[in-house]
Scaffold this active site. Structure first.
Site, mmCIF file in Angstrom:
data_model
loop_
_atom_site.group_PDB
_atom_site.id
_atom_site.type_symbol
_atom_site.label_atom_id
_atom_site.label_comp_id
_atom_site.label_asym_id
_atom_site.label_seq_id
_atom_site.Cartn_x
_atom_site.Cartn_y
_atom_site.Cartn_z
ATOM 1 C CE LYS A 1 6.300 -2.098 9.716
ATOM 2 N NZ LYS A 1 5.054 -2.793 9.475
ATOM 3 C CG ASP B 1 0.906 -0.941 7.157
ATOM 4 O OD1 ASP B 1 0.481 0.186 6.852
ATOM 5 O OD2 ASP B 1 1.953 -1.124 7.790
ATOM 6 N NE ARG C 1 0.728 1.440 4.331
ATOM 7 C CZ ARG C 1 2.007 1.761 4.277
ATOM 8 N NH1 ARG C 1 2.599 2.079 3.143
ATOM 9 N NH2 ARG C 1 2.755 1.760 5.385
ATOM 10 N N GLY D 1 8.717 1.377 2.909
ATOM 11 C CA GLY D 1 7.515 2.059 3.394
ATOM 12 C C GLY D 1 6.272 1.711 2.578
HETATM 13 C C1 GLA Z 1 3.686 1.574 9.573
HETATM 14 C C2 GLA Z 1 2.671 0.874 10.462
HETATM 15 C C3 GLA Z 1 1.274 1.472 10.248
HETATM 16 C C4 GLA Z 1 1.294 2.990 10.397
HETATM 17 C C5 GLA Z 1 2.422 3.602 9.559
HETATM 18 C C6 GLA Z 1 2.571 5.074 9.806
HETATM 19 O O1 GLA Z 1 3.425 1.311 8.239
HETATM 20 O O2 GLA Z 1 2.642 -0.505 10.193
HETATM 21 O O3 GLA Z 1 0.358 0.872 11.128
HETATM 22 O O4 GLA Z 1 1.391 3.350 11.742
HETATM 23 O O5 GLA Z 1 3.658 2.975 9.812
HETATM 24 O O6 GLA Z 1 1.460 5.771 9.386
#
Ligand code: GLA
Length: 457
Positions: free
Chosen positions: A231, A187, A35, A140
């Site tokens: 992550k 996400d 996404r 991201g």
């Molecule tokens: C990551 C997390 C989401 C959200 C984004 C920031 O992708 O998995 O849940 O918090 O960061 O918007």
């Protein structure tokens, strides 16, 4: 990161690879898209909305029933290794950062859910599966949640479990915390519930979605800053610190508002505070603007450190030694929530220019108040704007990864070329990177919103 030559692997070849490994099985394919978040960053775990779209890059998996609780997984990237594990109510984690942990996270969540909600289906059967992916990791674009979602829908399919996509999104949002990140639910919900050619506004607790059709003449462009935000690395710790800062900020806001708004005592999320306290801005303005220790926050709240720590869902061991930026973080989250509401209106009525301005404001707030940008992302966003975008911002957790832009369809191609030349070949070269032309379309590209995860028969 982008060395994968198999990003465009077809479902047929994935099925073929599966059949070579497990010749007697009849596999199916599940797919789950990544996404791109258009606006609403770090709002989800505060109960405030987000507006992502699913992208046309995904995790796909060819899978077949293992006829026992065993799960065997391989990957078209050979260096990802083959893993086997038994599903149970306590699946042991692999070492931090290993890709199998995301599959395990999905299996654990679905297993526990089925044990509670559909006990007759227990013990669940696992699968033999080959995964492939076209979402660059650490960019991201949510490759990890797409992996969790693909793993889960395969398990749901094998066991014919009866669970709706929104319940699965709720389940997997929590389930992914198995890997140690305190993520919100954006996400997994985007990957499961997205629709083609639309963005979706997602509200949380409980998850609700509203489709927002993309204006016909606007395009989404994604550009990778090439700064990897893993992550599992420092970005994870920085992310979890933001979650803590929001919780501490909420405690501080409630402590001052409760004499006038007694019901705010029950607020669990910044969203609840905002909905309860009409003059929330006054309480925000009153918060200490400098970094503060737990001791100082406790004093501000008229509470104890122990009580504050008890309000955190999983406090890190160094929580007592850190300082926290509660005012800036809360200001970002509360104002970002407002931007999302306006953004839904603007995009839905094809006011792309106004939408672009909100993207710019969101980036500034992410950079200055939430401090999740970096010099490369700031440079990239500036270059994108110079090439005629309506607006641009970092997307996802931040600390690297991609920027997203909205641009008129007639300018999309020249924007992609301009960003490649000025940022990827120009700016990054000054930092010592050399990128090959063959990677261009994995690094800066137009994206058409795709539909949510499904099983391809
Ligand atoms: C990551 C997390 C989401 C959200 C984004 C920031 O992708 O998995 O849940 O918090 O960061 O918007």
């Amino acid at each position: 990161m982008l060395q994968d030559k198999e990003t465009n692997i077809t479902y047929e070849s994935l099925l073929q690879i599966h059949s070579e490994k497990w010749p007697s099985a009849t596999p199916k394919v599940a797919r789950a898209p990544g996404r791109v978040n258009l606006i609403g960053e770090h709002t989800d775990y505060n109960g405030l909305p987000v507006m992502p779209a699913a992208i046309d890059r995904e995790i796909s998996v060819a899978f077949s029933d293992s006829l026992s609780a065993e799960v065997n997984i391989a990957n078209t990237k050979n260096d990802y290794g083959v893993h086997s594990f038994q599903m149970s109510d306590n699946i042991e984690r692999s070492e931090m950062g290993d890709w199998s942990n995301y599959v395990k996270a999905a299996c654990q969540a679905v297993w526990n859910w089925a044990a509670e909600n559909q006990p007759k289906k227990m013990p669940l059967n696992g699968y033999n599966a080959v995964f492939s992916g076209s979402i660059p990791a650490g960019s991201g674009l949510s490759s990890s949640s797409a992996l969790v979602v693909a793993s889960a829908i395969a398990l749901v399919d094998i066991n014919k479990l009866n669970i709706s996509k929104s319940d699965l999104a709720e389940l997997l949002a929590k389930g992914e915390r198995y890997v140690g990140t305190e993520g919100g639910g954006m996400d997994q919900a985007a990957s499961l519930l997205a629709r083609p050619l639309s963005a979706i506004k997602i509200d949380f607790v409980p998850i609700r979605t509203t489709l927002v059709k993309m204006p016909q003449n606007a395009r989404i462009v994604i550009a990778n800053s090439m700064v990897e935000a893993k992550k599992t690395g420092g970005a994870r710790e920085a992310y979890n610190t933001r979650v803590t800062e929001c919780k501490l900020g909420l405690c501080a806001l409630k402590s001052r508002a409760k004499s006038r708004y007694p019901e705010v005592t029950d607020a669990k999320l910044l969203r609840d505070f905002k909905e309860t306290v009409s003059n929330w801005q006054d309480y925000l303005d009153d918060l200490p603007g400098l970094p503060v220790t737990l001791d100082e926050i406790a004093e501000y709240c008229g509470s104890t450190i122990d009580w504050l720590v008890s309000q955190l869902s999983s406090p890190s061991s160094d929580v007592y030694d850190k300082t926290f930026q509660i005012k800036k973080r809360c200001r970002h989250v509360l104002t970002e929530g407002d931007r999302v509401e306006k953004a839904v209106d603007y995009l839905g009525s094809a006011r792309s220019l106004d939408f672009g301005k909100l993207m710019d404001e969101s980036h500034a707030s992410c950079a200055n108040d939430y401090e999740i940008s970096c010099r490369e992302l700031d440079e990239l966003v500036g270059i994108i704007r110079n090439h005629g975008a309506y607006g641009a911002r970092l997307t996802g957790a931040g600390f690297g990864g991609c920027a997203v832009a909205l641009v008129d369809q007639d300018k999309a191609k020249s924007l992609v070329d301009g960003v490649w030349n000025d940022y990827h070949l120009g700016y990054l070269e000054t930092l010592g990177y050399t990128l090959s032309e063959s990677l261009k379309e994995q690094i800066v590209f137009e994206c058409t919103p795709s539909g949510g995860a499904d099983i391809i028969q």
